[in-house]
Write a protein that holds these residues in place. Sequence first.
Motif: not given
Ligand SMILES: [Zn+2]
Length: 317
Positions: A21-25, A136-138, A198-200, A255-257
């Motif tokens: 649900i949360h990773e970055h290339f 939508i991200k904030c 996110a990041h809770t 992992q927000d990798y």
């Molecule tokens: Zn992130």
Amino acid sequence: MPTVETTRGPIDVEELGLTLIHEHFRTTDEAARFQFPHLYDERAEWEAALSDANAVKAYGVETLVEPSAMFLTRDAAFSQRVADETNLNVVLATGLYTYDHLPQVLLNRDEDALAAIFVHELEHGIQGTEVKPALIKCAADQPGVTPNVEKVHRAAARASQASGKPIMAHSHPASETGLEQMRILTEEGVDPSMVQVAHTGDTADLDYIEKLLDTGCWIGLDRYGLDIFLPTEKRQATTLALLERGYADRMFLSQDYCSTIDWFPAEVQDYLKANEVPDWSMTFLFEKVIPELKERGMTDDQLDQMMVHNPKRWLGS
Ligand SMILES: [Zn+2]
């Protein structure tokens, strides 16, 4: 049947499958990148992204949400190439990733004008491509919910109301920003079940987490491997306690990798990788976290709930 926008167009939620649900290339500063391109190595970035996409595919991941927004080098064409090359569903976001700063172009526009920018992308696509965002991200972080951050949240809320798309709110649990973020979003009329905080999982404070869950939002236990915020053992204990209390249907694991990140010079980055975040990768969940959670009592149903069913429910909302 609800659909979800991906880089290859809308797909049926049932096709999402196992979802990170949360990773970055790629996470880089877009201004520095434009002004000082010699600091960046496109080929190395491409290879890192491809290698991580293939690695998660090998673990059965079918969908990856890449919630990059403005200021993180969100790049629809780049993400689309990764998705096409690896046959992964990649889900993108609109919105803004700022802890306070806004450039003049956004500073001098109000909440509705910002919301209209997000809605334009949701309807027409990102950066002139046909790729549409699915969320939508904030963000709120250490500086707290400053007036600029509040403006972005209200804009995200209004864009969500106009489009029916969910919101991902980056939070800073050390200062309990999640509660204030939820207050603003719901004050704008957003159904809390549309919002993922996110990041809770950066905190082990179960009282705070339960207060947040009481608002009706989703929570991201989404920075596994980022020991600088919270070591794995504490993340595991928190996840197991929340499962025990019956919250599997409100949680996400990720992992927000970042396959590439430019936040530090190369030598500092190497030092951090070796000493501060040795486990951080796009596959750490599958290599260590999930096997260990299973040994300690997490059921297959709970895992499916968090990584297959919850993504369908949140993204399809
Ligand atoms: Zn992130």
